[in-house]
Design a protein around this motif. Sequence first.
Motif, PDB file in Angstrom:
ATOM      1  N   GLU A 181       9.981  30.211  42.617  1.00 49.86           N
ATOM      2  CA  GLU A 181       8.589  29.774  42.704  1.00 49.86           C
ATOM      3  C   GLU A 181       8.446  28.290  43.041  1.00 49.86           C
ATOM      4  O   GLU A 181       7.342  27.827  43.322  1.00 49.86           O
ATOM      5  CB  GLU A 181       7.887  30.033  41.358  1.00 49.86           C
ATOM      6  CG  GLU A 181       7.963  31.482  40.890  1.00 49.86           C
ATOM      7  CD  GLU A 181       7.564  31.626  39.426  1.00 49.86           C
ATOM      8  OE1 GLU A 181       7.385  30.591  38.762  1.00 49.86           O
ATOM      9  OE2 GLU A 181       7.430  32.762  38.963  1.00 49.86           O
ATOM     10  N   LEU A 182       9.553  27.557  43.012  1.00 50.18           N
ATOM     11  CA  LEU A 182       9.477  26.103  43.113  1.00 50.18           C
ATOM     12  C   LEU A 182       8.928  25.645  44.464  1.00 50.18           C
ATOM     13  O   LEU A 182       8.027  24.808  44.528  1.00 50.18           O
ATOM     14  CB  LEU A 182      10.858  25.499  42.852  1.00 50.18           C
ATOM     15  CG  LEU A 182      11.031  23.979  42.695  1.00 50.18           C
ATOM     16  CD1 LEU A 182      10.998  23.242  44.020  1.00 50.18           C
ATOM     17  CD2 LEU A 182      10.028  23.414  41.710  1.00 50.18           C
TER      18      LEU A 182
ATOM     19  N   ARG B  81       4.805  23.067  47.744  1.00 52.72           N
ATOM     20  CA  ARG B  81       3.971  23.052  48.950  1.00 52.72           C
ATOM     21  C   ARG B  81       2.490  22.933  48.588  1.00 52.72           C
ATOM     22  O   ARG B  81       1.744  22.168  49.196  1.00 52.72           O
ATOM     23  CB  ARG B  81       4.212  24.319  49.771  1.00 52.72           C
ATOM     24  CG  ARG B  81       3.319  24.419  51.012  1.00 52.72           C
ATOM     25  CD  ARG B  81       3.531  25.729  51.768  1.00 52.72           C
ATOM     26  NE  ARG B  81       2.571  25.850  52.855  1.00 52.72           N
ATOM     27  CZ  ARG B  81       2.719  25.304  54.060  1.00 52.72           C
ATOM     28  NH1 ARG B  81       3.806  24.593  54.327  1.00 52.72           N
ATOM     29  NH2 ARG B  81       1.801  25.463  54.978  1.00 52.72           N
ATOM     30  N   GLN B  82       2.076  23.687  47.572  1.00 55.36           N
ATOM     31  CA  GLN B  82       0.673  23.662  47.170  1.00 55.36           C
ATOM     32  C   GLN B  82       0.278  22.287  46.626  1.00 55.36           C
ATOM     33  O   GLN B  82      -0.815  21.794  46.904  1.00 55.36           O
ATOM     34  CB  GLN B  82       0.403  24.746  46.124  1.00 55.36           C
ATOM     35  CG  GLN B  82      -1.080  24.969  45.851  1.00 55.36           C
ATOM     36  CD  GLN B  82      -1.333  26.184  44.989  1.00 55.36           C
ATOM     37  OE1 GLN B  82      -0.457  27.023  44.785  1.00 55.36           O
ATOM     38  NE2 GLN B  82      -2.558  26.283  44.474  1.00 55.36           N
TER      39      GLN B  82
ATOM     40  N   GLU C 284       9.664  26.362  53.308  1.00 52.85           N
ATOM     41  CA  GLU C 284       8.208  26.472  53.210  1.00 52.85           C
ATOM     42  C   GLU C 284       7.525  25.126  53.383  1.00 52.85           C
ATOM     43  O   GLU C 284       6.315  25.060  53.580  1.00 52.85           O
ATOM     44  CB  GLU C 284       7.808  27.062  51.853  1.00 52.85           C
ATOM     45  CG  GLU C 284       8.205  28.513  51.659  1.00 52.85           C
ATOM     46  CD  GLU C 284       7.694  29.066  50.330  1.00 52.85           C
ATOM     47  OE1 GLU C 284       6.496  28.897  50.048  1.00 52.85           O
ATOM     48  OE2 GLU C 284       8.490  29.664  49.594  1.00 52.85           O
ATOM     49  N   LEU C 285       8.287  24.044  53.295  1.00 53.36           N
ATOM     50  CA  LEU C 285       7.698  22.720  53.421  1.00 53.36           C
ATOM     51  C   LEU C 285       7.638  22.242  54.867  1.00 53.36           C
ATOM     52  O   LEU C 285       7.351  21.074  55.124  1.00 53.36           O
ATOM     53  CB  LEU C 285       8.483  21.714  52.583  1.00 53.36           C
ATOM     54  CG  LEU C 285       8.519  22.000  51.079  1.00 53.36           C
ATOM     55  CD1 LEU C 285       9.284  20.911  50.360  1.00 53.36           C
ATOM     56  CD2 LEU C 285       7.118  22.124  50.508  1.00 53.36           C
TER      57      LEU C 285
ATOM     58  N   GLU D  46      -1.921  20.456  59.603  1.00 50.68           N
ATOM     59  CA  GLU D  46      -2.023  20.366  58.145  1.00 50.68           C
ATOM     60  C   GLU D  46      -1.810  18.950  57.628  1.00 50.68           C
ATOM     61  O   GLU D  46      -2.030  18.680  56.447  1.00 50.68           O
ATOM     62  CB  GLU D  46      -0.976  21.288  57.494  1.00 50.68           C
ATOM     63  CG  GLU D  46      -1.178  22.766  57.760  1.00 50.68           C
ATOM     64  CD  GLU D  46      -0.093  23.611  57.110  1.00 50.68           C
ATOM     65  OE1 GLU D  46      -0.412  24.332  56.151  1.00 50.68           O
ATOM     66  OE2 GLU D  46       1.053  23.539  57.574  1.00 50.68           O
ATOM     67  N   LEU D  47      -1.401  18.055  58.521  1.00 50.63           N
ATOM     68  CA  LEU D  47      -1.045  16.699  58.108  1.00 50.63           C
ATOM     69  C   LEU D  47      -2.119  15.708  58.512  1.00 50.63           C
ATOM     70  O   LEU D  47      -2.696  15.798  59.595  1.00 50.63           O
ATOM     71  CB  LEU D  47       0.281  16.286  58.752  1.00 50.63           C
ATOM     72  CG  LEU D  47       1.493  17.177  58.452  1.00 50.63           C
ATOM     73  CD1 LEU D  47       2.684  16.692  59.241  1.00 50.63           C
ATOM     74  CD2 LEU D  47       1.801  17.178  56.964  1.00 50.63           C
ATOM     75  N   PRO D  48      -2.392  14.736  57.639  1.00 53.21           N
ATOM     76  CA  PRO D  48      -3.312  13.662  58.013  1.00 53.21           C
ATOM     77  C   PRO D  48      -2.587  12.646  58.885  1.00 53.21           C
ATOM     78  O   PRO D  48      -1.450  12.855  59.295  1.00 53.21           O
ATOM     79  CB  PRO D  48      -3.691  13.057  56.654  1.00 53.21           C
ATOM     80  CG  PRO D  48      -2.466  13.283  55.812  1.00 53.21           C
ATOM     81  CD  PRO D  48      -1.891  14.601  56.285  1.00 53.21           C
TER      82      PRO D  48
END
Length: 369
Positions: A85-86, A91-92, A188-189, A195-197
């Motif tokens: 789950e890490l 990511r969240q 997943e990262l 998605e990035l600023p």
Amino acid sequence: MDNMKMQIELNNHPYEQNMLYAAVSLRGGFVTRDFILGEKEHFVSNCAFYNVLFNYYRLESNMPGLHFDIQRAVSTISFSRKKAELASALRQVILTILNSEYNEEAFKKAKHTAREAFAARYKEGAFRAQYKAYEFSDLNKRFTLRALIDDIEKIDFDTFVSCARALLVPGNICVYIIGQTDELDISELAFEDEELPELHNVHIAGYGYDPYLRQDAHVVNVARQDVNLMVEAFDFMSECITNFAKLMITELLAEHIEVLGAEVWVDALDASIIFPVARLDSYKRRLIDCSEQSFLTAQKRLLAKYIILMHSSPELFAIKAAGLMTVGVYIDQYLEFLNSCTYELFDEMCTKADFKISEAQVVLRKESK
């Protein structure tokens, strides 16, 4: 990870129940106002920003088990998860930090919570003494308790969003994970560009005061109870001194003087040791007079503290490690060097660092009737 410009460090140290511990640190805390974005853009923040931000996350985040830690110049979100789950949890958390959409009503609630919590703590004499001590120890960051109080009152939604967009970027994120990381899948990262600023680095800025102007001080305030704090502030004169060397010198000398409850702090601008005392005294001479036997005892004690922290409190160890990453110190290398450091090498390091110690006594006394 190159497109993100964030730093991620893994430490393979298995724990019971296959748990992993992660900390995500950001440069900036409750004494930081000035930052450099990218190469030279100067940005003026609000000292209350991270406090309000973390209260905002508490209101808006649906993730359980997040812990929030705000220090002088670093703010950290930490958590623990099973191995499977890490990565998704991390990511969240990162997406939450990088989110550019904020709710004004939630901001108002977060600000109210931060203001009320600070007001409650402000009544405590020990709390006020600590923050008055920071005025002396964190001189390079221009911190004053009065300015922090003003920032808590005046931060508005537009300022909050401006700070978030300037500071909450991949270049200001340091991640440390400890546990059974050898088989950890962090694919997943791999974020998509949308998605990035904006990508830029973030560094804390100082105002370049003359260290010779900082003189010993005796600060007295009225409070509900008596409090005595000693502040030992280090000014490193050598232009080539690294944060790594600053940290090792400051931590070892803190162990050398053997005081209880010491808060040791080192960042890119300031370094200090703050500790409570029953009776006021001077510790400057004791700090400088470090014999070989005292060094060896301090070295052993400091190593033991880190080892105990890693084994018994892995999430706190991760918080410490991620915070050190924000100033370019990697804890595995640091502990390896600390373990092999000799007295001769330490003495040479101190000589090259060419540091000056200034001492302050912060005294709070009950008002006489």
